[in-house]
Design a protein around this motif. Structure first.
Motif, PDB file in Angstrom:
ATOM      1  N   UNK A 186       0.719  -1.123   0.023  1.00  0.00           N
ATOM      2  CA  UNK A 186      -0.038   0.197  -0.048  1.00  0.00           C
ATOM      3  C   UNK A 186       0.802   1.105  -0.026  1.00  0.00           C
ATOM      4  N   UNK A 187       2.063   1.290   0.633  1.00  0.00           N
ATOM      5  CA  UNK A 187       3.023   2.677   0.819  1.00  0.00           C
ATOM      6  C   UNK A 187       3.532   2.614  -0.598  1.00  0.00           C
ATOM      7  N   UNK A 188       3.861   1.528  -1.143  1.00  0.00           N
ATOM      8  CA  UNK A 188       4.526   1.670  -2.685  1.00  0.00           C
ATOM      9  C   UNK A 188       3.402   2.307  -3.541  1.00  0.00           C
ATOM     10  N   UNK A 206       3.266  10.723  -6.798  1.00  0.00           N
ATOM     11  CA  UNK A 206       4.165  11.336  -7.663  1.00  0.00           C
ATOM     12  C   UNK A 206       3.449  11.522  -9.143  1.00  0.00           C
ATOM     13  N   UNK A 207       2.750  10.636  -9.355  1.00  0.00           N
ATOM     14  CA  UNK A 207       1.873  10.866 -10.617  1.00  0.00           C
ATOM     15  C   UNK A 207       0.761  11.944 -10.719  1.00  0.00           C
ATOM     16  N   UNK A 208       0.040  12.035  -9.514  1.00  0.00           N
ATOM     17  CA  UNK A 208      -1.261  12.922  -9.369  1.00  0.00           C
ATOM     18  C   UNK A 208      -2.140  12.678 -10.553  1.00  0.00           C
ATOM     19  N   UNK A 209      -2.708  11.378 -10.631  1.00  0.00           N
ATOM     20  CA  UNK A 209      -3.510  11.128 -11.968  1.00  0.00           C
ATOM     21  C   UNK A 209      -4.846  11.924 -11.899  1.00  0.00           C
ATOM     22  N   UNK A 210      -5.289  12.172 -13.034  1.00  0.00           N
ATOM     23  CA  UNK A 210      -6.620  12.815 -13.353  1.00  0.00           C
ATOM     24  C   UNK A 210      -7.234  12.241 -14.599  1.00  0.00           C
ATOM     25  N   UNK A 211      -8.084  11.258 -14.459  1.00  0.00           N
ATOM     26  CA  UNK A 211      -8.657  10.414 -15.317  1.00  0.00           C
ATOM     27  C   UNK A 211      -9.738  11.405 -16.081  1.00  0.00           C
ATOM     28  N   UNK A 212      -9.697  11.570 -17.342  1.00  0.00           N
ATOM     29  CA  UNK A 212     -11.077  12.104 -18.180  1.00  0.00           C
ATOM     30  C   UNK A 212     -12.338  11.886 -17.572  1.00  0.00           C
ATOM     31  N   UNK A 213     -13.058  12.909 -17.361  1.00  0.00           N
ATOM     32  CA  UNK A 213     -14.494  12.946 -16.875  1.00  0.00           C
ATOM     33  C   UNK A 213     -14.634  11.933 -15.564  1.00  0.00           C
ATOM     34  N   UNK A 273     -11.669   9.586  -7.525  1.00  0.00           N
ATOM     35  CA  UNK A 273     -11.918   8.137  -8.016  1.00  0.00           C
ATOM     36  C   UNK A 273     -10.874   7.988  -8.992  1.00  0.00           C
ATOM     37  N   UNK A 274      -9.959   8.930  -9.593  1.00  0.00           N
ATOM     38  CA  UNK A 274      -8.848   8.670 -10.563  1.00  0.00           C
ATOM     39  C   UNK A 274      -7.839   8.033  -9.532  1.00  0.00           C
ATOM     40  N   UNK A 275      -7.631   8.700  -8.491  1.00  0.00           N
ATOM     41  CA  UNK A 275      -6.460   8.081  -7.326  1.00  0.00           C
ATOM     42  C   UNK A 275      -6.805   6.661  -7.142  1.00  0.00           C
ATOM     43  N   UNK A 276      -7.958   6.471  -6.653  1.00  0.00           N
ATOM     44  CA  UNK A 276      -8.419   4.914  -6.401  1.00  0.00           C
ATOM     45  C   UNK A 276      -8.421   3.847  -7.147  1.00  0.00           C
TER      46      UNK A 276
END
Length: 346
Positions: A245-247, A254-261, A266-269
């Motif tokens: 989980x830590x990894x 580090x990435x900070x994702x944001x999925x379209x729409x 929810x993108x992070x999960x």
């Protein structure tokens, strides 16, 4: 003629009639009947004879050694006389450091002790030796783990703590270290276990210095294994999946994702879920490869937003002036808006 057919026939008939009795005689009285393939070359037969002869001579020398061992048996008389140490040489099969004196054999632990014995043998054997070998029931013996278990219900001494570590550590609380069953010794009908093989050997040399010790009133608790499922939820997660989980959390941070729409939460999960499945060591190679591809596709889709926002900034440009892959990535971005959950379902 000695090689005539009549003589050869007589010899072959005698061989056929007597070979069984001869074989039985040598096998019963000497145990030295060995069959060799006469169709092999003379070099193969010669090497095989030398090999069998060497094995036979080894058995004969070991038998003679056992029959003519001196009063110290396999123990080094020099170590016993000089240092009062019991050094067992029975594990050394070679007789390189053995000596014969007064029709008895004595085994030494090394070259220097052999030279010392040969120089003044009367100082190390009876009646010149001041120290004699203890009685057989007072000699320490190594024991295997199965032999210790077969002695149940007899328990190991000192509650399983290593007597050598405890005494050499000046009987401090920190010196109470538990031994291992693979390093067990029986002495005076008691069983002791030791931390390492070196400490087991030290006890075998001078058991009188370590065998009769008393433990303090307060000793360290038993290190009994705790079932993982018996822990509370937070403890179970910490011991079971904390590293993974830590990894995953480090990667998503580090990435900070944001999925379209989709929302940032929810993108992070979803990214954490893909990451855990892609790097789960207990999964099959096929499953890990599958989710690594999905994780890479997820990252590519997340990269559409910053790419389009930077590329489409400014005034209108004709199709010929736009980047080559802009149209492809724009269509891909718009397609994700129709059914984003279906495209990234776990």
């Amino acid at each position: 003629m000695h090689n005539s057919s009549k003589i050869l026939h007589i010899r072959n008939s005698c061989y056929t009639q007597e070979i069984d009795h001869i074989r039985q005689h040598f096998q019963q009285h000497y145990q030295n009947w060995i069959l060799l393939d006469g169709l092999k070359s003379k070099w193969w037969i010669g090497n095989r004879i030398v090999k069998e002869f060497s094995i036979s001579m080894k058995y004969i020398s070991n038998y003679e050694l056992q029959c003519r061992l001196g009063e110290f048996g396999h123990y080094c008389p020099v170590c016993l006389a000089l240092h009062h140490h019991l050094v067992d040489c029975s594990d050394i099969a070679a007789l390189t450091h053995a000596a014969e004196y007064r029709e008895h054999y004595y085994k030494m632990c090394g070259e220097d002790h052999l030279e010392r014995f040969l120089t003044t043998p009367d100082h190390f054997v009876s009646p010149g030796c001041a120290r004699t070998l203890p009685q057989p029931h007072l000699l320490p013996r190594k024991r295997t783990e199965n032999q210790v278990k077969n002695r149940f219900p007899q328990q190991v001494e000192m509650k399983g703590f290593c007597p050598v570590t405890y005494l050499d550590g000046k009987k401090r609380y920190e010196a109470l270290v538990r031994g291992k069953m693979e390093y067990a010794v029986e002495y005076r009908e008691r069983i002791y276990i030791f931390e390492t093989k070196q400490k087991q050997d030290k006890f075998l040399r001078i058991p009188e210095a370590y065998w009769d010790q008393k433990l303090p009133t307060k000793v360290p608790p038993l290190c009994e294994p705790i079932p993982l499922t018996s822990l509370p939820t937070l403890g179970y997660l910490e011991q079971g999946v904390s590293i993974s989980v830590i990894k995953a959390m480090t990667a998503v941070g580090c990435l900070k994702p944001k999925y379209p729409f989709l929302s940032i939460q929810r993108s992070s999960l979803l990214y954490v879920a893909f990451y855990l499945k892609a790097f789960n060591n207990k999964s099959t190679d096929y499953t890990r490869k599958l989710y690594k591809k999905k994780l890479a596709s997820f990252e590519e889709n997340c990269a559409l937003i910053p790419y389009l926002s930077s590329t489409m900034r400014g005034s209108y440009r004709s199709p010929s002036e736009r980047p080559i892959n802009l149209e492809f990535k724009l269509n891909r971005f718009l397609a994700l808006g129709d059914s984003p959950v279906t495209n990234i379902a776990l």
